[in-house]
Design an enzyme around this catalytic site. Structure first.
Site, short mmCIF file in Angstrom:
data_model
loop_
_atom_site.label_atom_id
_atom_site.label_comp_id
_atom_site.label_asym_id
_atom_site.label_seq_id
_atom_site.Cartn_x
_atom_site.Cartn_y
_atom_site.Cartn_z
N HIS A 112 37.45 144.74 67.01
CA HIS A 112 38.34 143.36 67.28
C HIS A 112 39.36 143.10 66.36
O HIS A 112 39.42 142.70 65.50
CB HIS A 112 37.43 142.33 67.67
N ARG A 281 32.08 133.11 57.81
CA ARG A 281 32.91 133.33 58.39
C ARG A 281 33.52 131.88 58.12
O ARG A 281 33.64 130.72 59.35
CB ARG A 281 32.88 134.21 59.15
#
Ligand code: SIN
Length: 331
Positions: A112, A281
Site C-alpha cells: 500500500h 511512524r
C-alpha cells in the site's frame, strides 16, 4: 524498457552525508548524520534530494524520543492527526505500531501507499524501529515508477487517465463487521468514506508517472466493468510487486526509514511471530491530492498547525466525489 537500475546511472554525490544504495531499483542507506540533531537547512534540502532520487532512505543507530522524531518530521511538512492506530500519550501525530503474540495480522502485510483512502494521503512516512525482532519483520518497498515505466506504450496509454476508488472497506470491512458489527462498520465508513484517485499519478516534484493502485486499498477502476477492473488490477499487482522493482530493509533497533508515498508502496513481512516488534511512524500530509496534472491542483496551506486532521480534508468537486461513475459496474 525505459527505466534505469542503479548500475545504469551516475550516482549522485551529497555534501553532507554518504549514501549506499540497498538494491538496484530503489532505496539507499544514509551515513554520516544524526537526525535527532537540529540539522541545518542545507542538510534537510539534500535529504529531500536523496529521497527524490532513491524514494526510500534509511538511517542506522538513530535513537529518537517522540519529540525528536516529531521535530525531524516537521522539517518535511505537517504531520497527520490522530487515526485508528494507537498513539503514545500526548502525541496524536505519532502511530504506535506494536506487534506481539496477541496481534492479528496488521494492515502492513499487503502492499500500500500510506493513507491512500484519504483525499489528501500522506506524502512522506517516517518509521522508527524501536524494539525489533532479532530476525524477521523486514519491510519491502516497491518502486511504482519503475513498474509503470516497464509497461508497453499502448498499455501505458490505456491506463493514463483511468480513475480508481480507494477504500478501507477493501481490506478491513469484513473484519470490522464480524468483530464489531454493522453499526461500527457504518461509523468507520462515515468517518473514512471511499475516495477517488487517478490510476496513474504524476509526481509533482519529478514529473515521473507511477501506478497508484494497491492490493490493500484499491477497490476498483471506475471506468471499467467489475471483471475488467479486477483482472487489470491483479495484472498490475503481479507486475509491480516483482523483486526487480523492490528493495528489502533489515531492521535493527533505532533504524529509521523515510519514504515517498507518491511513488512507492510498501509492506511488512509477517515472519516474526510470536516475537515482539515495536515501531513508531509519523505520516506527513500531502498538501496536494494525487493527480495526473499536479500543476493544476490547488495547494493547501497548513500554516503552523501542529497536525492536520485529514479526515476533514475533502475535495468538493462533484466529479471527484464518491459515487461518481463513468463506466458500468456489471460483472
Ligand atoms: C507500515 O506499513 O507502516 C509499517 C510497515 C512494517 O510494518 O514493516
Amino acid at each position: 524498457m525505459t527505466y534505469e537500475f542503479v548500475s545504469q546511472r551516475d550516482l549522485p554525490t551529497f555534501q553532507h552525508f554518504s549514501i549506499r544504495p540497498v538494491s538496484g531499483a530503489l532505496g539507499a542507506e544514509i551515513h554520516g548524520i544524526e537526525i535527532a540533531e537540529d540539522l541545518p537547512q542545507p542538510v534537510i534540502d539534500e535529504l529531500r534530494q536523496a529521497l527524490l532520487e532513491f524514494k526510500v532512505i534509511f538511517f542506522r543507530d538513530q535513537p529518537l524520543d517522540n519529540d525528536r522524531h516529531l521535530a525531524f518530521a516537521r522539517r518535511f511538512g505537517t504531520p497527520q492527526g490522530p487515526g485508528a492506530i494507537p498513539q503514545p500519550e500526548g502525541y496524536p501525530m505519532i502511530r504506535r505500531q506494536q506487534y506481539d503474540q496477541f496481534s492479528k495480522i496488521g494492515s502492513d502485510v499487503n502492499f500500500h501507499a500510506d493513507d491512500s483512502f484519504r483525499t489528501y494521503p500522506s506524502k512522506f512516512s517516517i518509521l522508527h524501529g524501536i524494539d525489533m525482532p532479532g530476525a524477521g519483520g523486514d519491510t519491502i518497498w516497491a518502486d511504482m515508477e519503475k513498474a509503470y515505466a516497464a509497461l508497453s506504450a499502448p498499455m501505458q496509454a490505456f491506463l493514463d487517465g483511468l480513475t480508481t476508488e480507494h477504500s478501507l472497506m477493501k481490506s478491513f470491512g469484513m473484519g470490522i463487521l464480524r468483530q464489531y458489527g454493522v453499526q461500527a462498520l457504518g461509523n468507520m465508513m462515515k468517518r473514512n468514506p471511499p475516495t477517488i484517485h487517478p490510476l496513474i499519478r504524476v509526481h509533482p516534484e519529478t514529473g515521473r508517472k507511477s501506478i497508484y493502485a494497491s492490493e490493500l486499498l484499491t477497490d476498483r477502476i471506475i471506468e471499467l466493468s467489475a471483471k475488467e477492473s479486477e483482472n487489470l488490477l491483479q495484472f498490475l499487482y503481479r507486475h509491480s510487486y516483482s523483486p526487480e522493482f523492490e528493495c528489502r530493509f533489515r531492521w535493527e533497533n533505532n533504524s529509521v526509514a523515510m519514504w515517498d508515498n507518491r511513488c512507492t508502496q510498501h509492506r511488512g513481512i509477517n515472519d516474526f511471530f510470536p516475537a515482539f516488534r515495536l515501531m513508531q511512524r509519523i505520516p506527513v500530509v500531502d498538501d496536494q491530492r494525487p493527480s495526473f496534472h499536479p500543476e493544476q491542483e490547488k495547494r493547501l496551506e497548513f500554516g503552523d498547525a501542529p497536525y492536520v486532521n485529514t479526515e476533514e480534508l475533502f475535495d468538493t468537486r462533484p466529479e471527484l466525489a464518491y459515487g461518481h461513475t463513468t463506466g458500468t459496474t456489471a460483472g
